[in-house]
Scaffold this active site. Structure first.
Site, PDB file in Angstrom:
ATOM      1  N   SER A   1       0.850  -1.187   0.000  1.00 49.85           N
ATOM      2  CA  SER A   1       0.000   0.000   0.000  1.00 49.85           C
ATOM      3  C   SER A   1       0.890   1.242   0.000  1.00 49.85           C
ATOM      4  CB  SER A   1      -0.955  -0.041   1.186  1.00 49.85           C
ATOM      5  OG  SER A   1      -2.012   0.872   1.021  1.00 49.85           O
TER       6      SER A   1
ATOM      7  N   ASP B   1      -8.532  -5.587  -5.746  1.00 48.06           N
ATOM      8  CA  ASP B   1      -8.116  -4.456  -4.922  1.00 48.06           C
ATOM      9  C   ASP B   1      -8.708  -3.188  -5.529  1.00 48.06           C
ATOM     10  OD1 ASP B   1      -6.905  -2.473  -3.468  1.00 48.06           O
ATOM     11  OD2 ASP B   1      -4.860  -3.237  -3.706  1.00 48.06           O
TER      12      ASP B   1
ATOM     13  N   HIS C   1      -6.952  -5.927  -1.364  1.00 47.66           N
ATOM     14  CA  HIS C   1      -5.784  -5.167  -0.929  1.00 47.66           C
ATOM     15  C   HIS C   1      -4.854  -6.014  -0.076  1.00 47.66           C
ATOM     16  CE1 HIS C   1      -3.879  -1.280  -0.777  1.00 47.66           C
ATOM     17  NE2 HIS C   1      -3.908  -1.198   0.539  1.00 47.66           N
TER      18      HIS C   1
END
Length: 680
Positions: free
Chosen positions: A541, A622, A654
């Site tokens: 991320s 995601d 994610h």
């Protein structure tokens, strides 16, 4: 169990380290991590005598993968009794008001419904038999009413209307999805037109087959039953939600609302605060309502302050306004004036008590990461995990700063595992401000040897890699592969004061990168066993963003990079993500704002400098950081002739959640790093 319960956690950790060091049989494996037993739904009875918890077994020692409820008697030697033995996982556990029975949700009848189990013995009875799954519930203090969270079509007058709409949608011949407002999708799911509403029903001896919607017109989700509560008189419900409107995707203004159980007007109790209000609850004597409140509109990582509303006088005040920590969870103590809370604090998640009269804050426990806080009958019970221990349940020993460990759910699974040694450190980072981190030695560390480094960067970006035992990004697994592990809580990390957390907004590529560089130099200079010339950096991320940013700004710093779900091109990210309040606050507005940072801190603008081999990993589902970001990074690497590899998980979001996929994820990462470094 009783003998272990008399030991404080500091002593227990020492015993565990000594025992495993003596055996030194094996390192932690991915299979062990995936199959560890897990504790959930920790609940203490109102008199403090009984503790109920769920235990989901992972399939090791023996090959048991059940998920059932257990009862511990804290007044009888901590004896444990298994309460359920069903193929269905019981969850969302609550004691009845008289502590004589348990409520829970299970799909024993083919759908998720509420059940009630007497603690005196006998079978559980089904309380609800609705044509929709129950997502959550609350039981009134007198046990006569249930509030139920159900996913329904906004505007429907009754449950049957939603059932009919679901059937019609399932029978349609086309696959079109139509939207007229954001968010059209969230995390890994396209919106299906259903919203979570609160319903009320009377509890009788018969199964509940219908319920009344308290908010039929609302076209927005509520925050959930974890953020809802009956008022002390049992006549109203308070809950956290956004006001129905089309601006849901670009603001964080959750408010606390009150609605009568008869339905009607929703009264906004926090309308004067344009930022996030959450988690309302009441003192047992009915005098106070507490809740959490942020102050910065649109910011999801602002400090959650604890606010107390005096229902007798109408006075509203923030408790301990000078205490620079953000509350995770809180509960009223038995005296109705002391509140207990958990909050991130210098790399830990600690337990605190707060005096509501004077605002005094006392740290009660701070070793690892605490959660599932329960306070009743003079007892403070919570879960805790550390870098060298999965989650267990603890009971505080007064105000000694120590606690008794109540459970050992992985004793057999870990008896032959040697965990790696770790230590927290600090150094002067950006602006010469103190920055904290952790190092961890390889599991079979030998003095005098040098070891390659795994330099792990956390996501968020307002997050932390502190003293915690993670299922994903578990530092022990890199130590088991022969790496020294370094994790730095750079500017923007949580638990070090709100100003420190705020400092990353509008500065994604500035102070955080400086902290990482200074931290790398500091730790390799002070821990000579770390080989700074033989290091890989990795993150997910925002951590993945930092891998792309490092590739352009620190191109000779590492032998390899691992980029999971990393942001590559900031302008295109804005148009394809879902929660717009996040980039708009952190980047300085929408992408068309000429003063915003989308181009200033854009990794794709610096690909001319890229030269470091990179592994790119992404989940196709995601929707927070859409897969095109990872694909674009890989395309760039390939086109430039830089050694690279792309791993895609079509069924993941994610995070990598499926255990088999998680095993493959770790193996791909370890294989890539070994290929690039000299890890043995």
């Amino acid at each position: 169990m009783k003998a272990w319960a008399q030991l404080a956690p500091v002593v227990m950790v020492g015993l565990a380290v000594c025992a495993t060091a003596a055996q030194a049989k094996t390192a932690l494996t991915i299979e062990h991590l995936n199959k560890l037993n897990k504790i959930y739904d920790v609940v203490l009875s109102s008199d403090g005598r009984y503790l109920v918890y769920g235990q989901k077994n992972g399939g090791l020692n023996p090959a048991d993968s059940s998920a059932d409820l257990y009862l511990m008697d804290l007044q009888d030697g901590n004896k444990v009794k298994r309460l359920t033995d069903s193929d269905s996982k019981e969850h969302s556990v609550k004691f009845s008001s008289d502590d004589s029975s348990l409520f829970f949700i299970a799909d024993r009848s083919g759908s998720s419904q509420v059940w009630q189990l007497p603690l005196t013995g006998g079978e559980a009875r089904q309380v609800t038999a609705l044509p929709l799954d129950v997502q959550g519930y609350l039981v009134s203090g007198d046990g006569k009413k249930l509030v139920l969270a159900l996913d329904v079509v906004p505007g429907c007058a009754d449950i049957t209307c939603t059932v009919d709409a679901n059937k019609k949608n399932a029978d349609k011949k086309d696959t079109a999805m139509v939207y007229d407002q954001l968010m059209a999708r969230h995390w890994d799911t396209w919106e299906d037109g259903l919203k979570s509403h609160f319903f009320v029903a009377d509890v009788t001896d018969s199964k509940i087959t219908t319920a009344r919607d308290l908010m039929p017109e609302w076209n927005t989700d509520v925050a959930g039953v974890a953020e809802a509560s009956f008022t002390p008189d049992g006549q109203n419900l308070v809950f956290s939600a956004k006001i129905p409107a089309k601006d849901q995707a670009w603001h964080t203004n959750f408010d606390i609302f009150q609605v009568s159980l008869k339905g009607g007007e929703k009264i906004n109790l926090t309308k004067d605060n344009p930022a996030w209000d959450a988690k309302p609850s009441f003192s047992k004597d009915g005098r106070y309502m507490a809740y959490l409140a942020m102050k910065k509109p649109q910011f999801e990582a602002d400090r959650f302050a604890l606010v107390l509303l005096d229902l007798a006088t109408g006075e509203r005040k923030e408790l301990a306004p000078e205490w620079d920590r953000s509350v995770n969870e809180y509960v009223f103590g038995p005296d109705n004036r002391t509140l207990y809370a958990t909050a991130q604090d210098l790399g830990q998640v600690s337990v605190f008590s707060i005096n509501s009269a004077f605002g005094e804050v006392s740290k009660l426990y701070s070793d690892g990461s605490a959660g599932s806080l329960n306070v009743a009958g003079g007892k403070v019970v919570f879960t805790n995990h550390r870098l060298n221990q999965p989650t267990e349940i603890y009971q505080l020993k007064g105000e000694s700063g120590m606690a008794d460990q109540l459970t050992l759910v992985n004793a057999n699974n870990l008896k032959d595992i040697q965990f790696a040694e770790f230590e927290q450190f600090s150094f002067p980072g950006a602006n010469e401000e103190t920055v904290y981190g952790y190092w961890m030695k390889p599991w079979n560390f030998q003095e005098g040897k040098k070891y390659p480094m795994a330099f792990i960067v956390h996501g968020g970006p307002q997050g932390s890699f502190g003293n915690m035992f993670n299922a994903r990004w578990n530092a022990q697994l890199w130590a088991a592969q022969g790496y020294g592990v370094v994790m730095i809580d750079f500017h923007g990390s949580t638990g070090y004061g709100q100003a420190f957390t705020d400092s990353i907004s509008r500065d994604w590529g500035g102070k955080p990168l400086e902290d990482l560089k200074k931290g790398f130099a500091y730790i390799t200079d002070n821990q000579k066993w770390l080989d700074g010339s033989n290091a890989c950096a990795l993150g997910a991320s925002y951590g993945g963003y930092m891998m792309n940013w490092i590739a352009g700004n620190w191109p000779t710093g590492f032998k390899c990079l691992v980029n999971h779900a990393g942001l590559f091109d900031m302008p295109s990210f804005y148009g394809s993500t879902e929660e717009l309040w996040f980039p708009e606050y952190d980047m300085g507005g929408p992408v068309w704002n000429k003063e915003a940072d989308y181009h200033k801190f854009n990794p794709s603008a610096l690909v001319d400098n890229w030269q470091t081999p990179m592994l790119v990993i992404h989940g196709l589902k995601d929707y927070r950081v859409p897969y095109a970001q990872g694909l674009a990074a890989f395309t760039t690497l390939q086109r430039k002739g830089i050694e690279s590899k792309l791993v895609v998980f079509p069924d993941e979001n994610h995070w990598i959640l499926n255990p088999a996929n998680a095993e493959r994820w770790y193996n791909e990462v370890f294989s890539w790093m070994k290929q690039q470094t000299s890890a043995k």
